[in-house]
Design an enzyme around this catalytic site. Structure first.
Site, PDB file in Angstrom:
ATOM      1  N   ARG A 161     -19.985   4.872  38.540  1.00  0.00           N
ATOM      2  CA  ARG A 161     -19.336   3.848  39.372  1.00  0.00           C
ATOM      3  C   ARG A 161     -17.958   3.456  38.814  1.00  0.00           C
ATOM      4  NH1 ARG A 161     -22.933   5.614  41.346  1.00  0.00           N
ATOM      5  NH2 ARG A 161     -24.657   4.642  42.451  1.00  0.00           N
ATOM      6  N   SER A 232     -25.239  -3.091  46.173  1.00  0.00           N
ATOM      7  CA  SER A 232     -25.518  -3.558  44.804  1.00  0.00           C
ATOM      8  C   SER A 232     -24.337  -4.374  44.295  1.00  0.00           C
ATOM      9  CB  SER A 232     -25.715  -2.367  43.869  1.00  0.00           C
ATOM     10  OG  SER A 232     -26.787  -1.588  44.332  1.00  0.00           O
ATOM     11  N   GLU A 329     -20.207  -4.520  40.261  1.00  0.00           N
ATOM     12  CA  GLU A 329     -19.776  -3.269  40.894  1.00  0.00           C
ATOM     13  C   GLU A 329     -18.728  -3.610  41.959  1.00  0.00           C
ATOM     14  OE1 GLU A 329     -22.998  -0.527  41.988  1.00  0.00           O
ATOM     15  OE2 GLU A 329     -21.855  -0.047  43.783  1.00  0.00           O
TER      16      GLU A 329
HETATM   17  C1  FAD Z   1     -25.161  -1.949  52.330  1.00  0.00           C
HETATM   18  C2  FAD Z   1     -24.287  -1.279  51.313  1.00  0.00           C
HETATM   19  C3  FAD Z   1     -24.804  -0.230  50.563  1.00  0.00           C
HETATM   20  C4  FAD Z   1     -24.003   0.405  49.594  1.00  0.00           C
HETATM   21  N1  FAD Z   1     -24.526   1.451  48.907  1.00  0.00           N
HETATM   22  C5  FAD Z   1     -23.779   2.117  48.008  1.00  0.00           C
HETATM   23  C6  FAD Z   1     -24.313   3.244  47.304  1.00  0.00           C
HETATM   24  O1  FAD Z   1     -25.445   3.658  47.511  1.00  0.00           O
HETATM   25  N2  FAD Z   1     -23.511   3.861  46.409  1.00  0.00           N
HETATM   26  C7  FAD Z   1     -22.231   3.452  46.172  1.00  0.00           C
HETATM   27  O2  FAD Z   1     -21.554   4.071  45.341  1.00  0.00           O
HETATM   28  N3  FAD Z   1     -21.702   2.389  46.823  1.00  0.00           N
HETATM   29  C8  FAD Z   1     -22.437   1.726  47.727  1.00  0.00           C
HETATM   30  N4  FAD Z   1     -21.920   0.647  48.398  1.00  0.00           N
HETATM   31  C9  FAD Z   1     -20.544   0.208  48.101  1.00  0.00           C
HETATM   32  C10 FAD Z   1     -19.486   0.788  49.072  1.00  0.00           C
HETATM   33  O3  FAD Z   1     -20.097   1.360  50.192  1.00  0.00           O
HETATM   34  C11 FAD Z   1     -18.627   1.848  48.375  1.00  0.00           C
HETATM   35  O4  FAD Z   1     -18.026   1.332  47.211  1.00  0.00           O
HETATM   36  C12 FAD Z   1     -17.521   2.371  49.302  1.00  0.00           C
HETATM   37  O5  FAD Z   1     -16.882   3.482  48.710  1.00  0.00           O
HETATM   38  C13 FAD Z   1     -16.486   1.321  49.639  1.00  0.00           C
HETATM   39  O6  FAD Z   1     -15.666   1.823  50.674  1.00  0.00           O
HETATM   40  P1  FAD Z   1     -14.686   0.864  51.473  1.00  0.00           P
HETATM   41  O7  FAD Z   1     -13.829   1.716  52.332  1.00  0.00           O
HETATM   42  O8  FAD Z   1     -15.457  -0.194  52.143  1.00  0.00           O
HETATM   43  O9  FAD Z   1     -13.818   0.270  50.272  1.00  0.00           O
HETATM   44  P2  FAD Z   1     -13.262  -1.211  50.113  1.00  0.00           P
HETATM   45  O10 FAD Z   1     -14.398  -2.138  49.879  1.00  0.00           O
HETATM   46  O11 FAD Z   1     -12.325  -1.527  51.201  1.00  0.00           O
HETATM   47  O12 FAD Z   1     -12.453  -1.056  48.763  1.00  0.00           O
HETATM   48  C14 FAD Z   1     -13.139  -0.858  47.539  1.00  0.00           C
HETATM   49  C15 FAD Z   1     -12.086  -0.632  46.439  1.00  0.00           C
HETATM   50  O13 FAD Z   1     -11.411   0.601  46.684  1.00  0.00           O
HETATM   51  C16 FAD Z   1     -10.004   0.379  46.818  1.00  0.00           C
HETATM   52  N5  FAD Z   1      -9.555   1.304  47.858  1.00  0.00           N
HETATM   53  C17 FAD Z   1     -10.094   1.463  49.105  1.00  0.00           C
HETATM   54  N6  FAD Z   1      -9.458   2.448  49.755  1.00  0.00           N
HETATM   55  C18 FAD Z   1      -8.500   2.913  48.914  1.00  0.00           C
HETATM   56  C19 FAD Z   1      -7.499   3.931  49.014  1.00  0.00           C
HETATM   57  N7  FAD Z   1      -7.352   4.674  50.117  1.00  0.00           N
HETATM   58  N8  FAD Z   1      -6.651   4.120  47.938  1.00  0.00           N
HETATM   59  C20 FAD Z   1      -6.779   3.368  46.816  1.00  0.00           C
HETATM   60  N9  FAD Z   1      -7.696   2.398  46.672  1.00  0.00           N
HETATM   61  C21 FAD Z   1      -8.560   2.176  47.706  1.00  0.00           C
HETATM   62  C22 FAD Z   1      -9.852  -1.083  47.204  1.00  0.00           C
HETATM   63  O14 FAD Z   1      -8.580  -1.585  46.805  1.00  0.00           O
HETATM   64  C23 FAD Z   1     -11.001  -1.698  46.400  1.00  0.00           C
HETATM   65  O15 FAD Z   1     -10.615  -1.878  45.060  1.00  0.00           O
HETATM   66  C24 FAD Z   1     -22.681  -0.026  49.374  1.00  0.00           C
HETATM   67  C25 FAD Z   1     -22.157  -1.087  50.144  1.00  0.00           C
HETATM   68  C26 FAD Z   1     -22.947  -1.697  51.097  1.00  0.00           C
HETATM   69  C27 FAD Z   1     -22.364  -2.806  51.938  1.00  0.00           C
END
Ligand code: FAD
Length: 333
Positions: A161, A232, A329
Site C-alpha cells: 500500500r 480499509s 491507508e
Molecule cells: C469500499 C472500498 C473498498 C476498497 N478496497 C480496496 C482494496 O481492496 N485494495 C486497495 O488497495 N484499495 C482499496 N480501496 C481504496 C481505493 O479504492 C484505492 O486506493 C483507489 O486506488 C483510489 O482511487 P481513486 O481514484 O478514488 O483515488 P483518490 O481517492 O481520488 O486519490 C487517492 C490518492 O491518489 C492520488 N491520485 C489520484 N489520482 C492520481 C493521479 N492521476 N496522479 C497522481 N496522484 C493521484 C490522490 O492525490 C490521493 O493522494 C477501497 C476503497 C473503498 C471505498
C-alpha cells in the site's frame, strides 16, 4: 480547461463529506496540466490531484486547485498482453475490459473503487494480488518542471500500500496513464483462503475468479454509494518476528502472516480493532462498520473531523493494548 471556484467536494469523495475546494478543474487531456500549473504558480496556490476520491478524507476546505482526473482511453499495445489505460479510466471497468480481451491477471483486483491513475499511488491490492505484479511503466506530468516523465517499476518503489508517490505530499507528479503486462493464459491466484473456498469443486476460470471476488467484496464491504466510506481506513501493521512472539504470549490466538522478509510478520489491523471492541461503535455522525472493524463509515452526516477523531481514538486504543501504532491507508487532506 474550465476552472470553477468554491466547489463542494461531497460528490467527489466516497466518504461524502462536504468541504470546499477554492478552485476545481476537470483534466481531460495532458495539455490541461500546463494551464493548471501556470494558474497555481501565478497565485502561489497548492495543488492536488483527485481521482474518484475513494481513498481520501477531507477534514478542511482545500485552499488551492483540485484537479479531477477525467482523461479517457484504453489501448492494446504491440507486445503480447500489453495495454495502456488513461488515468481517468475507472479501475473496475479496466478489469472487465481485460477479461473481455482474454487478458488475465487482474481478476482478484475486481471491484476496487477508483481510477487507473490512482492505482499505482498505493499499489492497490486485494486477495493476494497487487498492481505491481502487472505494472510496466507510467506516464506522469511533473507539475514543477512542466515535463512529461516515464517511470518504471523500480522508479515507483512499490511496497505494501505504498509507492514513491505517497512521499510526494507537495503533489509534484500527476499520473497520466499506466501500462500493464497481462497474461494471455489464465493464471488463477487462489492464495487467499476465502477465495479458494468459494471456488471449491469448480474450475477456477478467470471469469469465475472475477465473479467470486465480486461476490466476496459485495458481502463484506459497504457500498460507498449507499453509505460513505473509504474501504480499509488503516494499513495492516508489520512488526518484527520477536515482537510478534511476545504478542502471541500476551494474546494467544493473535493471527499473523509471513511476509517476504522472514524477520517481519504482518498482522490484521481488523483483528486488533475487534479485540478492542470497535465494531459498530459510533461517535457523532461517524461510525465503525458493524461487520468490519477496519471500515469507518459516514453514518449520519459526519464531518471529516468526526471521522478523523474516531480514527484517532481507535488507533490509540490499539497502541495502548498492543503497543502497535496503526498507520492510515486513507490520505487525510
Ligand atoms: C469500499 C472500498 C473498498 C476498497 N478496497 C480496496 C482494496 O481492496 N485494495 C486497495 O488497495 N484499495 C482499496 N480501496 C481504496 C481505493 O479504492 C484505492 O486506493 C483507489 O486506488 C483510489 O482511487 P481513486 O481514484 O478514488 O483515488 P483518490 O481517492 O481520488 O486519490 C487517492 C490518492 O491518489 C492520488 N491520485 C489520484 N489520482 C492520481 C493521479 N492521476 N496522479 C497522481 N496522484 C493521484 C490522490 O492525490 C490521493 O493522494 C477501497 C476503497 C473503498 C471505498
Amino acid at each position: 480547461m474550465d476552472i470553477q471556484e468554491q466547489v463542494d467536494l461531497a460528490p467527489y469523495n466516497s466518504f461524502g463529506v462536504s468541504q470546499r475546494a477554492a478552485f476545481f478543474a476537470e483534466v481531460q487531456q495532458a495539455s490541461d496540466l500546463h494551464q493548471a500549473r501556470e494558474f497555481v504558480a501565478s497565485r502561489h496556490l497548492p495543488i492536488m490531484v483527485l481521482g474518484e476520491g475513494s481513498n481520501v478524507l477531507f477534514i478542511k476546505d482545500y485552499p488551492g486547485l483540485i484537479l479531477y482526473m477525467n482523461n479517457k482511453g484504453k489501448e492494446l499495445l504491440p507486445g503480447a498482453g500489453m495495454l495502456r489505460a488513461a488515468a481517468g479510466e475507472n479501475w473496475h471497468e479496466l478489469v472487465i475490459f481485460c477479461l473481455q480481451k482474454s487478458l488475465y491477471g487482474l481478476e482478484n483486483l475486481a471491484l476496487i473503487p477508483g481510477t487507473v491513475g490512482a492505482a499505482p499511488i498505493q499499489n492497490i491490492g486485494a486477495y493476494g494480488v497487487e498492481l505491481e505484479q502487472f505494472f510496466v511503466e507510467l506516464e506522469a506530468f511533473d507539475l514543477k518542471t512542466g515535463e512529461t516523465r516515464y517511470m518504471s517499476k523500480s522508479d515507483c518503489q512499490f511496497a505494501y500500500r505504498d509507492s514513491i508517490f505517497k512521499q510526494d505530499p507537495g503533489q509534484k507528479l500527476v499520473v497520466l496513464s499506466v501500462s500493464l503486462q497481462l497474461s494471455q493464459q489464465p493464471t488463477p491466484a487462489l492464495g487467499y483462503a476465502g477465495l479458494k473456498e468459494a471456488l471449491t469443486g469448480e474450475e477456477a476460470t478467470p471469469q469465475r475468479v472475477f465473479d467470486a471476488v465480486c461476490d466476496i467484496r459485495r458481502s463484506k464491504l459497504p457500498n460507498p454509494k449507499l453509505i460513505g466510506n473509504a474501504g480499509s481506513f488503516f494499513k495492516n501493521p508489520v512488526v518484527s518476528r520477536s515482537k510478534y512472539e511476545t504478542l502471541c504470549r500476551a494474546h494467544p490466538g493473535i493471527p499473523g502472516w509471513d511476509t517476504e522478509d522472514s524477520d517481519l510478520v504482518k498482522l490484521p489491523a481488523a483483528w486488533l480493532l475487534e479485540q478492542k471492541g470497535w465494531k459498530g461503535k459510533q461517535r457523532g455522525g461517524a461510525a465503525v462498520h458493524e461487520n468490519h472493524a477496519l471500515v469507518l463509515v459516514n453514518k449520519d452526516n459526519a464531518s471529516g473531523e468526526d471521522i478523523v477523531l474516531l480514527a484517532e481514538e481507535m488507533s490509540s486504543s490499539v497502541l495502548q493494548g498492543f503497543g502497535i501504532a496503526l498507520q492510515t491507508e486513507v490520505r487525510i487532506v
